[in-house]
Design a protein around this motif. Structure first.
Motif, short mmCIF file in Angstrom:
data_model
loop_
_atom_site.label_atom_id
_atom_site.label_comp_id
_atom_site.label_asym_id
_atom_site.label_seq_id
_atom_site.Cartn_x
_atom_site.Cartn_y
_atom_site.Cartn_z
N HIS B 82 0.86 -1.18 0.00
CA HIS B 82 0.00 0.00 0.00
C HIS B 82 0.90 1.23 0.00
N TRP B 83 0.38 2.36 -0.46
CA TRP B 83 1.21 3.56 -0.52
C TRP B 83 1.78 3.91 0.85
N SER B 84 1.05 3.57 1.91
CA SER B 84 1.51 3.90 3.26
C SER B 84 2.70 3.05 3.71
N ASP B 85 3.06 2.04 2.92
CA ASP B 85 4.23 1.22 3.26
C ASP B 85 5.54 1.90 2.86
N ALA B 86 5.47 3.00 2.15
CA ALA B 86 6.70 3.71 1.77
C ALA B 86 7.42 4.17 3.03
N ALA B 87 8.65 3.73 3.20
CA ALA B 87 9.40 3.97 4.43
C ALA B 87 10.79 3.38 4.28
N GLU B 88 11.56 3.47 5.35
CA GLU B 88 12.88 2.84 5.44
C GLU B 88 12.70 1.58 6.27
N TYR B 89 13.27 0.47 5.79
CA TYR B 89 13.13 -0.80 6.47
C TYR B 89 14.51 -1.29 6.92
N PHE B 90 14.58 -1.67 8.17
CA PHE B 90 15.85 -2.10 8.74
C PHE B 90 15.75 -3.54 9.25
N CYS B 91 16.70 -4.33 8.85
CA CYS B 91 16.87 -5.67 9.41
C CYS B 91 17.92 -5.56 10.52
N ALA B 92 17.75 -6.33 11.58
CA ALA B 92 18.69 -6.23 12.69
C ALA B 92 18.88 -7.60 13.32
N VAL B 93 20.04 -7.78 13.93
CA VAL B 93 20.34 -9.01 14.64
C VAL B 93 20.73 -8.67 16.06
N GLY B 94 20.36 -9.51 17.01
CA GLY B 94 20.77 -9.31 18.39
C GLY B 94 22.28 -9.25 18.44
N ALA B 95 22.81 -8.17 19.06
CA ALA B 95 24.21 -7.84 18.84
C ALA B 95 25.18 -8.84 19.44
N GLY B 96 24.82 -9.50 20.51
CA GLY B 96 25.71 -10.52 21.07
C GLY B 96 27.07 -10.00 21.48
N ILE B 97 27.14 -8.73 21.90
CA ILE B 97 28.45 -8.16 22.26
C ILE B 97 28.95 -8.78 23.55
N THR B 98 28.09 -8.81 24.55
CA THR B 98 28.49 -9.38 25.83
C THR B 98 27.83 -10.72 26.08
N GLY B 99 26.85 -11.05 25.23
CA GLY B 99 26.08 -12.28 25.45
C GLY B 99 24.92 -12.08 26.39
N GLY B 100 24.82 -10.88 26.94
CA GLY B 100 23.75 -10.60 27.88
C GLY B 100 22.58 -9.90 27.25
N GLY B 101 21.67 -9.45 28.07
CA GLY B 101 20.44 -8.87 27.57
C GLY B 101 20.54 -7.41 27.21
N ALA B 102 21.66 -6.76 27.44
CA ALA B 102 21.77 -5.33 27.14
C ALA B 102 22.68 -5.09 25.95
N ASP B 103 22.75 -6.06 25.05
CA ASP B 103 23.63 -5.92 23.89
C ASP B 103 23.01 -5.11 22.77
N GLY B 104 21.72 -4.95 22.80
CA GLY B 104 21.08 -4.18 21.75
C GLY B 104 21.09 -4.92 20.42
N LEU B 105 21.02 -4.16 19.36
CA LEU B 105 20.90 -4.70 18.02
C LEU B 105 21.99 -4.15 17.11
N THR B 106 22.41 -5.00 16.17
CA THR B 106 23.24 -4.54 15.06
C THR B 106 22.33 -4.43 13.85
#
Lengths: 113, 117
Positions: B82-106
């Protein structure tokens, strides 16, 4: 009610100034983040905090200093602003474990002139 | 280190046509994978996520994504845009920097979706 709110939404300031961006979440989450989105839309993590404790500091210049007075707030203070600091800064929050949804604020547009 | 590649910087689709946005990830273990959408001047909204179970994940706004371990991919699809789908789309992976829950996303670098009338 906005889950993750940031203020100000827009900020235009001169080089060399010091500014702060405030962030609050009302989701009861224990983890908060700051992300930077550059002019090419690339998103990169800057900091993460868990229960007010700094967990991640991703090679951010020490002109950037996050402060978490409590679990619901994570503010970002920037000293001696440079032109390259112009970006959109997103605050986000998450409950606990990796894999849980991260909720983003609407962003703070910083322009340094 | 984790990484995400979105090969298409821009995609143009006619309204009503089907959509597929590509995402490839690099991660040692079973990844946590996400798709977010950013409308102009707005923050990021989660469309869907995968971390275990059924490899076909349903999300909001009629989007779905399929996790394919053999291809290290997590492509986003929609049968009719739909026209309203025009946007920026981001794929992300769990960052796994420390292995913990506060690693955020890459995050990947995003795909800009343009909808033609």
């Amino acid at each position: 009610d906005t889950a993750v709110s940031q203020t100000p939404k827009y900020l235009v300031t001169q080089m060399g100034n010091d500014k702060s961006i405030k962030c609050e979440q009302n989701l009861g989450h224990d983890t908060m983040y700051w992300y930077k989105q550059d002019s090419k839309k690339f998103l990169k993590i800057m900091f993460s905090y868990n229960n007010k404790e700094l967990i991640i500091n991703e090679t951010v210049p020490n002109r950037f200093s996050p402060k978490s007075p409590d679990k619901a707030h994570l503010n970002l203070h920037i000293n001696s602003l440079e032109l390259g600091d112009s970006a959109v800064y997103f605050c986000a929050s998450q409950q606990g474990e990796a894999g849980n949804t991260i909720y983003f604020g609407e962003g703070s547009w910083l322009t340094v002139v | 280190a984790q990484s995400v590649t979105q090969p298409d910087i821009h995609i143009t689709v006619s309204e009503g046509a089907s959509l597929e946005l590509r995402c490839n990830y690099s991660y040692g273990a079973t990844p946590y994978l996400f798709w977010y959408v950013q409308s102009p001047g707005q923050g990021l909204q989660l469309l869907l996520k995968y971390f275990s179970g059924d490899t076909l994940v349903q999300g909001i706004k009629g989007f779905e994504a399929e996790f394919k371990r053999s291809q290290s991919s997590f492509n986003l699809r929609k049968p009719s845009v739909h026209w309203s789908d025009a946007a920026e789309y981001f794929c992300a992976v769990g960052a796994g920097i420390t292995g913990g829950g506060a690693d955020g996303l890459t995050f990947g670098k995003g795909t800009h979706l343009i909808i033609q009338p």
